[in-house]
Design a protein around this motif. Structure first.
Motif, short mmCIF file in Angstrom:
data_model
loop_
_atom_site.label_atom_id
_atom_site.label_comp_id
_atom_site.label_asym_id
_atom_site.label_seq_id
_atom_site.Cartn_x
_atom_site.Cartn_y
_atom_site.Cartn_z
N ILE A 1 -21.83 -11.85 2.52
CA ILE A 1 -22.47 -10.74 3.28
C ILE A 1 -22.47 -9.65 2.09
N SER A 2 -22.92 -8.22 2.51
CA SER A 2 -22.83 -7.36 1.44
C SER A 2 -22.85 -6.03 2.26
N ASN A 3 -22.15 -5.01 1.99
CA ASN A 3 -22.23 -3.71 2.81
C ASN A 3 -21.83 -4.02 4.13
N PHE A 4 -20.71 -4.89 4.32
CA PHE A 4 -20.02 -5.09 5.40
C PHE A 4 -18.85 -4.70 5.59
N ASP B 1 -25.72 -3.90 -26.93
CA ASP B 1 -24.62 -3.32 -27.09
C ASP B 1 -23.67 -3.16 -25.73
N ARG B 2 -24.27 -2.57 -24.79
CA ARG B 2 -23.46 -2.40 -23.62
C ARG B 2 -23.13 -3.76 -22.81
N MET B 3 -24.26 -4.42 -22.77
CA MET B 3 -23.89 -5.80 -22.00
C MET B 3 -22.56 -6.43 -22.77
N LYS B 4 -22.78 -6.56 -24.23
CA LYS B 4 -21.53 -6.99 -24.84
C LYS B 4 -20.07 -6.36 -24.55
N GLN B 5 -20.15 -4.92 -24.64
CA GLN B 5 -19.21 -4.28 -24.64
C GLN B 5 -18.62 -4.52 -22.99
N ASN B 6 -19.45 -4.61 -21.94
CA ASN B 6 -18.98 -4.93 -20.73
C ASN B 6 -18.35 -6.36 -20.49
N LEU B 7 -18.46 -7.21 -21.29
CA LEU B 7 -17.89 -8.65 -21.34
C LEU B 7 -16.39 -8.69 -22.13
N PHE C 1 -25.67 -14.16 -12.56
CA PHE C 1 -26.54 -13.20 -12.45
C PHE C 1 -26.84 -12.80 -10.94
N ASP C 2 -27.02 -11.37 -10.41
CA ASP C 2 -27.07 -10.91 -9.37
C ASP C 2 -28.46 -10.24 -8.97
N THR C 3 -29.15 -10.79 -8.25
CA THR C 3 -30.72 -10.37 -7.98
C THR C 3 -30.76 -10.30 -6.50
N THR D 1 -30.53 6.84 -9.14
CA THR D 1 -30.66 7.74 -7.90
C THR D 1 -29.95 7.46 -6.88
N TRP D 2 -29.37 6.16 -6.95
CA TRP D 2 -28.28 5.96 -5.78
C TRP D 2 -26.79 6.04 -6.21
N GLY D 3 -26.48 6.40 -7.56
CA GLY D 3 -25.29 6.69 -8.03
C GLY D 3 -25.06 7.98 -8.64
N ALA E 1 -22.12 -5.59 -12.90
CA ALA E 1 -22.46 -4.50 -13.75
C ALA E 1 -23.90 -4.64 -14.32
N LYS E 2 -24.54 -3.75 -14.18
CA LYS E 2 -26.11 -3.76 -15.00
C LYS E 2 -26.05 -3.08 -16.18
N SER E 3 -26.46 -3.78 -17.21
CA SER E 3 -26.84 -3.04 -18.40
C SER E 3 -28.05 -3.99 -19.07
N PHE E 4 -28.95 -3.10 -19.49
CA PHE E 4 -30.26 -3.85 -19.97
C PHE E 4 -30.19 -3.49 -21.55
N TYR F 1 -19.91 -4.10 -6.44
CA TYR F 1 -21.13 -3.44 -6.99
C TYR F 1 -21.17 -2.02 -7.57
N SER F 2 -21.87 -1.52 -8.36
CA SER F 2 -21.64 -0.13 -8.94
C SER F 2 -20.22 -0.14 -9.46
N PRO F 3 -19.99 -0.64 -10.20
CA PRO F 3 -18.48 -0.69 -10.81
C PRO F 3 -18.33 0.45 -11.54
N LEU F 4 -19.62 0.69 -12.37
CA LEU F 4 -19.42 2.08 -13.34
C LEU F 4 -19.90 3.40 -12.53
N GLY F 5 -20.21 3.14 -11.11
CA GLY F 5 -20.59 4.33 -10.36
C GLY F 5 -22.03 4.56 -10.38
N ALA F 6 -22.92 3.46 -10.90
CA ALA F 6 -24.27 3.47 -10.96
C ALA F 6 -24.78 4.70 -11.94
N ASN F 7 -24.22 5.07 -13.11
CA ASN F 7 -24.50 6.39 -13.51
C ASN F 7 -26.10 6.25 -13.95
N ASN F 8 -26.76 7.31 -13.96
CA ASN F 8 -28.18 7.47 -14.40
C ASN F 8 -29.19 6.70 -13.41
N1 LIG Z 1 -25.32 -5.09 -2.52
C1 LIG Z 1 -25.85 -3.92 -2.69
O1 LIG Z 1 -26.10 -3.19 -1.79
C2 LIG Z 1 -25.81 -3.41 -4.14
C3 LIG Z 1 -25.89 -4.23 -5.25
N2 LIG Z 1 -26.05 -3.66 -6.44
C4 LIG Z 1 -25.80 -4.78 -7.49
O2 LIG Z 1 -25.02 -4.31 -8.54
C5 LIG Z 1 -25.58 -4.19 -9.64
C6 LIG Z 1 -24.74 -3.10 -10.68
O3 LIG Z 1 -24.68 -1.91 -9.83
P1 LIG Z 1 -25.47 -0.59 -10.22
O4 LIG Z 1 -25.74 0.23 -9.11
O5 LIG Z 1 -26.56 -0.93 -11.11
O6 LIG Z 1 -24.23 0.15 -11.17
P2 LIG Z 1 -23.55 -0.16 -12.39
O7 LIG Z 1 -22.26 0.44 -12.16
O8 LIG Z 1 -23.45 -1.18 -12.98
O9 LIG Z 1 -24.26 1.23 -13.64
C7 LIG Z 1 -25.29 0.78 -14.05
C8 LIG Z 1 -25.67 1.82 -14.97
O10 LIG Z 1 -24.71 2.02 -16.03
C9 LIG Z 1 -25.17 1.77 -17.38
N3 LIG Z 1 -24.37 1.42 -18.20
C10 LIG Z 1 -24.00 0.03 -18.17
N4 LIG Z 1 -23.10 -0.54 -19.08
C11 LIG Z 1 -22.69 0.71 -19.58
C12 LIG Z 1 -21.62 1.16 -20.48
N5 LIG Z 1 -20.81 0.08 -21.08
N6 LIG Z 1 -21.69 2.42 -21.02
C13 LIG Z 1 -22.24 3.27 -20.58
N7 LIG Z 1 -23.44 3.05 -19.64
C14 LIG Z 1 -23.35 1.77 -18.89
C15 LIG Z 1 -26.60 1.15 -17.15
O11 LIG Z 1 -27.53 1.54 -18.12
P3 LIG Z 1 -28.25 0.51 -19.21
O12 LIG Z 1 -28.65 -0.52 -18.57
O13 LIG Z 1 -29.17 1.56 -19.95
O14 LIG Z 1 -26.81 0.17 -20.06
C16 LIG Z 1 -27.03 1.83 -15.90
O15 LIG Z 1 -27.53 3.22 -15.83
C17 LIG Z 1 -26.98 -3.77 -9.67
O16 LIG Z 1 -27.84 -3.89 -10.66
C18 LIG Z 1 -27.02 -4.78 -8.46
O17 LIG Z 1 -27.29 -6.08 -8.89
C19 LIG Z 1 -25.88 -2.35 -6.70
C20 LIG Z 1 -26.22 -1.59 -5.74
C21 LIG Z 1 -26.00 -1.96 -4.32
#
Ligand SMILES: NC(=O)C1=CN([C@@H]2O[C@H](COP(=O)(O)OP(=O)(O)OC[C@H]3O[C@@H](n4cnc5c(N)ncnc54)[C@H](OP(=O)(O)O)[C@@H]3O)[C@@H](O)[C@H]2O)C=CC1
Ligand SMILES: O=C[C@H](O)[C@@H](O)[C@@H](O)[C@H](O)C(=O)O
Length: 317
Positions: free
Chosen positions: A164-167, A268-274, A50-52, A222-224, A262-265, A213-220
């Motif tokens: 480190i992060s963002n270095f 189904d998407r959590m499972k899919q991502n594994l 888990f990444d917090t 404000t930062w992606g 990758a973040k999903s709450f 981080y943001s491996p899915l481009g952080a869709n939906n």
């Molecule tokens: N070190 C840093 O500066 C940073 C670290 N991070 C870390 O990285 C994590 C992941 O990056 P994050 O920027 O959240 O972006 P992600 O690229 O993980 O995208 C998250 C978005 O994708 C949706 N999503 C997840 N799985 C799927 C799927 N299978 N199909 C369609 N949509 C999907 C999520 O919605 P839903 O939940 O509804 O599925 C959410 O809207 C962050 O939560 C954080 O822990 C992020 C940014 C900067």
């Protein structure tokens, strides 16, 4: 069927890190109960990393979910989880770092974290409750002092590994030039539309593992945006492999030797991502992804404000 998540060993860390992590930064910000329920669900479906971050306000929820998972017997011991948290820019001042790490541990109800990262290569001289921030509160990091305090966190047993992060390459080199314990990880944006080739090559040579981080481009959020999830080339590959675009993006990160966060709450998407460990992209898929025009999505300037120091850092990353 239980999913076996591969692990990677990190430098100066006795514990192996599961190569996929569940992110806990959500948009719009989720409340404690929602985040806790999502983390508990993620543990149920097989996530162990888990990444917090202090800055996300999600540490308490992660802590409560871990306590509940132990109580329910979903895991037998805390040791089965790998927990990453991050030093907030407002505490990135040497004397504040050990106390900041202890505050995160208290939020998490843990005696140690597995990985403690400097969140960003900037210090904010005040606690900020909203972004963007004023230029006056942003300072460059005292890299030597900050890294020594990060090393102290490890020596005290507050964390198993430090990173480190963002270095950028230049800032990572600055850390290496003062480090007694080199960073185990650099967590940066990485996805099929932002390959990070130069930084990955640099970190590989130095034995620093990349988490993406943001491996899915952080869709939906404000930062992606939707540039990864709506990319035509990725859609074609996904279609041909019988996978989703998200799975193609995550598998690509993994095949590059990096570990996606990758973040999903959503269950189904959590499972899919594994489901990315029992198939592979073809050579042709990799070549197509290699040719995708590169667009950086997440920038410090878009989060903290378009200030000179941040624009310069973004240009290097
Ligand atoms: N070190 C840093 O500066 C940073 C670290 N991070 C870390 O990285 C994590 C992941 O990056 P994050 O920027 O959240 O972006 P992600 O690229 O993980 O995208 C998250 C978005 O994708 C949706 N999503 C997840 N799985 C799927 C799927 N299978 N199909 C369609 N949509 C999907 C999520 O919605 P839903 O939940 O509804 O599925 C959410 O809207 C962050 O939560 C954080 O822990 C992020 C940014 C900067
Ligand atoms: O200094 C700025 C912050 O660290 C910022 O980079 C992070 O909070 C990032 O948006 C994240 O989601 O992890």
């Amino acid at each position: 069927m239980e999913i076996v998540i591969p692990t990677v060993s990190l430098s100066n860390c006795e514990k192996a890190m599961p190569v996929i992590a569940m992110g806990t930064s959500s948009y719009p910000p989720a409340d404690l109960e929602t985040t806790k329920a999502a983390i508990l669900e993620a543990i149920k479906v097989g996530y162990r990393h888990f990444d917090t971050a202090f800055a996300y306000g999600s540490e308490k929820a992660v802590g409560e979910a871990i306590a509940e998972a132990l109580g329910l017997g979903l895991i037998q011991s805390r040791d089965q989880l790998f927990i990453t948290t991050k030093l907030a820019p407002s505490f990135a001042d040497p004397p504040q770092i050990v106390p900041a790490c202890k505050a995160s541990l208290q939020n998490l109800q843990l005696e140690y974290v597995d990985l403690y990262l400097i969140h960003s290569p900037v210090r904010l001289t005040e606690m900020v409750s909203k972004t963007p921030v004023e230029r006056e509160v942003i300072q460059p990091l005292d890299i030597k002092g900050v890294w020594e305090s990060m090393e102290e966190c490890k020596r005290l047993g507050l964390t198993k590994a430090i990173g480190i992060s963002n270095f950028s390459c230049r800032l990572t080199q600055e850390v290496l030039s003062v480090a007694k314990i080199p960073p185990a990880v650099n967590q940066v944006e990485m996805n099929p539309l932002w390959h990070q080739k130069k930084l990955r090559e640099f970190c590989r040579e130095k034995g620093i593992h990349i988490t993406a981080y943001s491996p899915l481009g952080a869709n939906n959020t404000t930062w992606g945006d939707n540039r990864v999830m709506e990319n035509d080339v990725l859609a074609r590959i996904a279609n041909a492999r019988g996978k989703t675009i998200a799975q193609v993006a995550l598998r690509w990160v993994y095949e590059q030797g990096a570990s996606p966060v990758a973040k999903s709450f959503n269950t189904d998407r959590m499972k899919q991502n594994l489901q990315i460990f029992d198939w592979a992209l073809t050579q042709q898929d990799l070549e197509s992804i290699d040719k995708l025009p590169q667009v950086k999505g997440v920038t410090l300037a878009s989060i903290l404000g378009p200030h000179d120091i941040l624009l310069d850092m973004d240009a290097e990353l």
